[in-house]
Write an enzyme that holds these catalytic residues in place. Structure first.
Site, mmCIF file in Angstrom:
data_model
loop_
_atom_site.group_PDB
_atom_site.id
_atom_site.type_symbol
_atom_site.label_atom_id
_atom_site.label_comp_id
_atom_site.label_asym_id
_atom_site.label_seq_id
_atom_site.Cartn_x
_atom_site.Cartn_y
_atom_site.Cartn_z
ATOM 1 N N THR A 79 -12.849 4.884 10.176
ATOM 2 C CA THR A 79 -13.017 4.159 11.451
ATOM 3 C C THR A 79 -12.607 5.007 12.643
ATOM 4 O OG1 THR A 79 -10.888 3.166 10.984
ATOM 5 C CG2 THR A 79 -12.812 1.807 10.566
ATOM 6 N N LYS B 81 -7.444 8.150 -1.077
ATOM 7 C CA LYS B 81 -8.831 8.506 -0.677
ATOM 8 C C LYS B 81 -9.331 9.764 -1.380
ATOM 9 C CE LYS B 81 -8.599 6.233 3.840
ATOM 10 N NZ LYS B 81 -7.169 5.921 3.954
ATOM 11 N N ARG C 268 2.167 -1.779 10.636
ATOM 12 C CA ARG C 268 3.244 -1.856 11.627
ATOM 13 C C ARG C 268 3.620 -3.258 12.099
ATOM 14 N NH1 ARG C 268 0.442 2.878 14.764
ATOM 15 N NH2 ARG C 268 -1.270 1.869 13.655
ATOM 16 N N ASP D 149 -3.587 4.354 -1.863
ATOM 17 C CA ASP D 149 -4.597 4.782 -0.880
ATOM 18 C C ASP D 149 -4.530 6.288 -0.674
ATOM 19 O OD1 ASP D 149 -6.568 4.695 1.046
ATOM 20 O OD2 ASP D 149 -5.241 4.014 2.647
ATOM 21 N N LYS E 235 0.835 -1.196 0.000
ATOM 22 C CA LYS E 235 0.000 0.000 0.000
ATOM 23 C C LYS E 235 0.869 1.246 0.000
ATOM 24 C CE LYS E 235 -2.155 2.626 3.170
ATOM 25 N NZ LYS E 235 -3.081 3.171 4.175
ATOM 26 N N ASP F 150 -13.575 14.749 -4.539
ATOM 27 C CA ASP F 150 -13.590 16.059 -5.200
ATOM 28 C C ASP F 150 -14.785 16.035 -6.160
ATOM 29 O OD1 ASP F 150 -12.754 18.563 -6.435
ATOM 30 O OD2 ASP F 150 -10.748 18.119 -5.681
#
Ligand code: C5P
Length: 244
Positions: A132, A75, A224, A73, A46, A78
């Site tokens: 989230t 996001k 991570r 990613d 990613k 617009d």
């Protein structure tokens, strides 16, 4: 490529290779170096806003050269024309998946899906329903009167499906409800995954890789636990073994 063909292609990948490693790193050098340690289970990486903003589209070319597939990613949200342009640029770079915000609206998502369809080897368009990190109170502050969290997520999932999106980003806790709302017609990509016994970091609602897959996830995004491990190659392999 038609949506059903695209979904089939993503679902043919063995479960142990459905881990997307989030390269949330500050430089292209670090990202490429880390990607090189991931082995066979680390086919997908990613590229998010930290890495892309620092390193630009060249990092995607660099990672492609190491044989990795890219989940971009950024996001997007617009006006429809601008998002369609962003999708064309991403498809031109050859990314495999990209994200946009479902709250950008149905027309925006339709424009994104239409733009992607112009490419034979197109990216899967994945919609984010509700971030989230939002509590219901925080969400009501900026988008009042939208019902409870579950209703909002399911409604945005349904609109994304109607607009022609290929998948959704979905927290482990929401997997069963979202899967029942969209059936098998969308890929569900799930972050917030932690191998059994590892630290949760700042993720609040975590699931193990196996439980997320059992609840209907198609792909997992793991950052991570892999990237901060002393041995990323072993860390990803351990997760992969849990999925076999
Ligand atoms: O390091 P960690 O495994 O927590 O990384 C999860 C990745 O998934 C991060 O790149 C983060 O931006 C992303 N993500 C998330 N929650 C979402 C959407 C994306 O953690 N709802």
């Amino acid at each position: 490529m038609q949506k059903n063909q695209l979904l089939k292609q993503f679902r043919e990948v063995p479960k142990s290779n459905r881990i997307i490693t989030a390269l949330d790193l500050p430089t292209a050098e670090q990202a490429v170096e880390l990607a090189a340690t991931l082995g066979d289970n680390g086919q997908f990486v990613k590229v998010g806003m930290q890495l892309f903003t620092a390193a630009g589209p060249e990092v995607i070319t660099d990672l492609h050269e190491t044989g990795r597939k890219i989940f971009l990613d950024l996001k997007y949200m617009d006006i429809p024309n601008t998002v369609a342009g962003g999708v064309r640029s991403a498809c031109g770079l050859g990314v495999s998946m990209l994200t946009l915000h479902a709250s950008g609206g149905k027309r925006m998502m339709e424009a994104a899906a239409q733009a992607a369809s112009e490419y034979e080897n197109r990216a899967a368009i994945l919609a984010v329903t509700v971030l989230t990190s939002f509590t219901l109170n925080e969400l009501d502050e900026v988008a009042p009167g939208g019902g409870d969290m579950n209703d909002r997520i399911k409604r945005l999932a349904t609109v994304s499906l109607e607009a022609g999106c290929d998948g959704l980003i979905c927290s482990p806790a929401d997997l069963p409800a979202v899967r029942s709302a969209v059936g098998n017609e969308m890929l569900l990509i799930t972050p917030g995954v932690r191998p059994s016994g590892s630290a949760g970091d700042d993720q609040r609602r975590v699931a193990t890789p196996k439980s997320a897959m059992n609840d209907g996830a198609d792909y997992l995004v793991v950052g991570r636990p892999i990237t901060k491990s002393n041995n990323p190659g072993i860390a990803i392999k351990t997760i992969a073994q849990e999925l076999e």
